[in-house]
Design an enzyme around this catalytic site. Structure first.
Site, mmCIF file in Angstrom:
data_model
loop_
_atom_site.group_PDB
_atom_site.id
_atom_site.type_symbol
_atom_site.label_atom_id
_atom_site.label_comp_id
_atom_site.label_asym_id
_atom_site.label_seq_id
_atom_site.Cartn_x
_atom_site.Cartn_y
_atom_site.Cartn_z
ATOM 1 N N LYS A 195 3.009 12.456 -3.011
ATOM 2 C CA LYS A 195 3.053 10.394 -3.460
ATOM 3 C C LYS A 195 3.111 10.723 -5.027
ATOM 4 C CE LYS A 195 2.421 5.813 -2.780
ATOM 5 N NZ LYS A 195 1.297 5.667 -1.261
ATOM 6 N N SER A 222 3.787 1.713 0.619
ATOM 7 C CA SER A 222 4.563 2.054 -0.529
ATOM 8 C C SER A 222 4.243 3.837 -0.524
ATOM 9 C CB SER A 222 2.880 1.896 -1.916
ATOM 10 O OG SER A 222 1.864 2.676 -1.170
ATOM 11 N N SER A 238 0.767 1.419 4.119
ATOM 12 C CA SER A 238 1.702 2.013 3.512
ATOM 13 C C SER A 238 2.119 3.238 3.245
ATOM 14 C CB SER A 238 0.680 2.350 1.912
ATOM 15 O OG SER A 238 0.878 1.135 1.018
#
Length: 534
Positions: free
Chosen positions: A125, A205, A229
Site C-alpha cells: 500500500k 482505505s 481499512s
C-alpha cells in the site's frame, strides 16, 4: 510466546496445503456453464493457476526446479500490464523486481533460501515507506522524493527474500481527510474499481491492495488499518485480510493516523498466505521441527471446526441480503461441528461516540511527526495549505474537514482527551472480552461489509460498518474471510478474537475458509442490471 504460536500455526497451514486435498498445480480452464468465464488468473506457461495457488505450493515447485521466482514475477508483471488498466489498483511497479527475483532464484539453486516468502511477489500500500519508490499516501504533497529509509516491515520483507513488486493505490490519507470521502480515490492514483463490478466501490482505505489481489496481480499485498481499512476492502473484494494485534507489526515508516490503533497487516487470496506473511511482518522465525511435527498431527484431524464456539453478531443495518449470507454461513459452520450462538457485544454506541474525537487529536500529533521526516509540507497546517493551493487535490471531493478539525482538536496531553482514550480502550476490550467469556467463545463472527455501493464522488461513501470497530479500538486481532455474495458482490465474514490471539484466529479462519469455500474469481462486469443490488 506469540512468535512460537505463529510458527506453530504456519506449520499447520503449510502441512495442510501440501498434504491431502492440495489443488493440482496445473492451470485448468473453467468449466462451461451459465455465465461462466475462464479464470482470469491462469498462467499456463507457469503450470499454476495464479487465482488459487498458495505460497507453499509455489515454494514446492521452486524447490524441485519446476518454477522460478523470475517466471512468477514476470507473470504478475504481465497481469499488471494487461489487467490493471481495468481496475487501477497498482500505482507503480518496482523497476528492480526482476533483479530481486533473480537473486531469489540463485538462493534457491544453492539451497539457501530465506524462508517461505523467498521469491514471492508482494505489493505494498502506498502509505508504507520505500526508499527506492515514492510513498505518497495518495497525496500530491508527498509525490516528490521517496522517503530516506524503508519502513520496518519492508526491511523484514526484503530480509525474508520477498520480491517487492510495487505500490498500490489507496483512499487518500487512508480516508482521514474529508467527511464525505470516496474510498479508493486519491489525487495521485485516481479511482480504484471493484473487480467484480467495475462501477462499484472497493471500500477503503487499502483499496488497491484488495482489488489487486482479487485480480491476481500479486501473491500477497500489505494493507494498513485504523478501523476497517484492511478488513472492509478484503470483504468487498472477496479476499482475506488480517488486522493483527496492535504492536505485533511495527508501524515505523507507515504514514499514520493514530499510534493507538494503526497497524499494517497481510492480505492474500487465502489464509495460508496471510499467516506466512504475518510471521515475516511480525519478526517470527518460522516453524521449528517440533512445531512442524505438531502441524502434521493437526492436519490429520477430521474437522478443524468441531467443538469450536462462535458468537454470531448480526448487523441488521447492513440489510436483509447480508443477513441471509450470515444465516447460511452459520448453518454451514454448525454442519461442520461448530457451536454457533447469537451475541451482541456491549458498549457499541459509546465506542462510536468516543472514537472519532480521540482520533482527531492523535492524527494531529502523529502526522506532524511523520511529515517532519519527509520533503514537502512539514506539518498538518502546511498540508491544509497545500490542498487549498492545488486544485488537483479536489477533483473528486473538495473537503478536508477532518484535517481542519484535527488541527483544532485538543492535544494528546489534554486531560479530557486522555480520559476519552482510556474509556475507549477499556470499553472496547470489555466489549470483546466479556462477550467471549460469557459465551465461552473462540471468536465472534459478523458480516465484514455490505454489498459494494456504486462509486460516486458527489455522494461519497456509504460505509458505516460497525463490525470492525471493537477490535480496531481494542487493538485485538480480526480476520475477514470470504463468506458468500449478494448477487455478484462479495461479502466477508469478520472473525474477532482476544488480545494477541492472532495464531488461534488464523487457525480458526483457515477452518472457516475451507468449510465455506466461498471465493470466486471476479468477472469485471461494467455494471449491474436493474436486478442487481443497490
Amino acid at each position: 510466546m506469540v512468535k512460537w504460536r505463529i510458527a506453530t500455526l504456519i506449520a499447520v497451514l503449510v502441512t495442510g496445503s501440501l498434504v491431502a486435498g492440495a489443488p493440482d498445480f496445473r492451470a485448468e480452464a473453467a468449466e462451461p456453464g451459465a455465465g461462466a468465464t475462464p479464470s482470469t488468473g491462469q498462467a499456463p506457461a507457469l503450470g499454476v493457476d495464479l487465482d488459487t495457488v498458495t505460497i507453499p505450493e509455489l515454494q514446492a515447485r521452486m524447490a524441485d526446479g519446476a518454477l522460478t521466482s523470475s517466471a512468477l514475477t514476470r507473470a504478475y508483471l504481465h497481469r499488471i500490464k494487461t489487467v490493471n488498466p481495468k481496475i487501477n489498483a497498482v500505482l507503480r511497479t518496482d523497476p528492480t523486481a526482476l533483479r530481486q527475483a533473480a537473486a531469489s532464484d540463485a538462493r534457491h539453486r544453492r539451497g539457501h533460501t530465506l524462508g517461505p516468502l523467498d521469491g514471492i511477489p508482494v505489493l505494498l500500500k502506498d502509505n508504507v515507506d520505500t526508499r527506492d519508490m515514492p510513498t505518497t499516501a495518495g497525496s500530491l504533497a508527498l509525490a516528490g522524493s521517496p522517503p530516506d529509509t524503508d519502513a520496518a516491515l519492508v526491511t523484514r520483507l526484503r530480509d525474508a527474500g520477498a520480491v517487492i513488486l510495487g505500490k498500490t493505490n489507496l483512499s487518500e490519507w487512508a480516508n482521514f481527510r474529508s467527511t464525505k470521502p470516496t474510498s479508493g480515490w486519491s489525487a495521485v492514483g485516481g479511482q480504484t474499481s471493484n473487480p467484480y463490478v467495475l462501477d462499484r466501490n472497493p471500500c477503503g482505505s487499502s483499496s488497491g491492495s484488495a482489488a489487486a489481489l482479487a485480480a491476481s496481480l500479486s501473491q500477497v499485498a500489505i494493507g494498513t488499518e485504523t478501523d476497517g481499512s484492511i478488513v472492509c476492502p478484503a470483504g468487498m473484494n472477496g479476499v482475506v485480510g488480517h488486522k493483527p494485534s496492535l504492536g505485533l507489526v511495527s508501524g515505523d515508516g507507515v504514514v499514520p493516523i493514530s499510534a493507538e490503533q494503526d497497524t499494517a497487516g497481510p492480505m492474500a487470496r487465502n489464509v495460508t498466505d496471510v499467516a506466512l506473511t504475518l510471521a515475516v511482518l511480525g519478526g517470527g522465525d518460522g516453524p521449528r521441527h517440533g512445531a512442524l511435527r505438531a502441524g502434521v498431527d493437526q492436519g490429520k484431524r477430521p474437522s478443524g471446526l468441531r467443538g469450536k464456539r462462535i458468537g454470531l453478531w448480526r448487523l441488521p443495518s447492513l440489510g436483509a441480503e447480508v443477513d441471509a449470507v450470515l444465516t447460511r454461513t452459520a448453518a454451514k459452520l454448525r454442519a461442520a461441528g461448530a457451536e454457533v450462538v447469537e451475541v451482541t457485544p456491549p458498549y457499541q454506541q459509546r465506542l462510536a461516540e468516543l472514537e472519532f474525537p480521540a482520533l482527531l487529536s492523535e492524527f494531529h500529533r502523529d502526522i506532524d511527526a511523520y511529515l517532519a521526516t519527509r520533503k514537502g509540507p512539514r506539518d498538518l497546517a502546511g498540508l491544509i495549505a497545500f490542498n487549498r493551493a492545488h486544485p488537483a487535490e479536489r477533483t473528486c471531493f473538495a473537503g478536508q474537514e477532518l484535517f481542519e478539525q484535527a488541527l483544532a482538536a485538543p492535544p494528546t496531553t489534554d486531560p479530557e482527551y486522555r480520559a476519552m482514550r482510556a474509556e475507549l480502550t477499556d470499553l472496547s476490550r470489555r466489549s470483546i472480552d466479556e462477550t467471549l467469556a460469557a459465551h465461552r467463545l473462540d471468536a465472534i463472527a459478523a458480516p465484514t461489509n455490505p454489498p459494494a455501493w456504486t462509486t460516486d464522488c458527489a455522494r461519497g461513501d456509504n460505509d458505516v460498518i460497525p463490525s470492525s470497530t471493537p477490535a480496531a479500538v481494542a487493538g485485538y486481532p480480526s480476520l475477514s474471510v470470504p463468506a458468500g455474495s449478494v448477487g455478484e458482490l462479495p461479502v466477508g465474514l469478520l472473525l474477532t478474537a482476544g488480545n494477541h490471539q492472532d495464531a488461534a484466529l488464523l487457525s480458526l479462519g483457515a477452518a472457516v475458509e475451507h468449510r465455506l469455500d466461498a471465493w470466486r474469481a471476479p468477472r469485471y462486469l461494467p455494471t449491474l442490471g436493474s436486478g442487481g443490488t443497490r
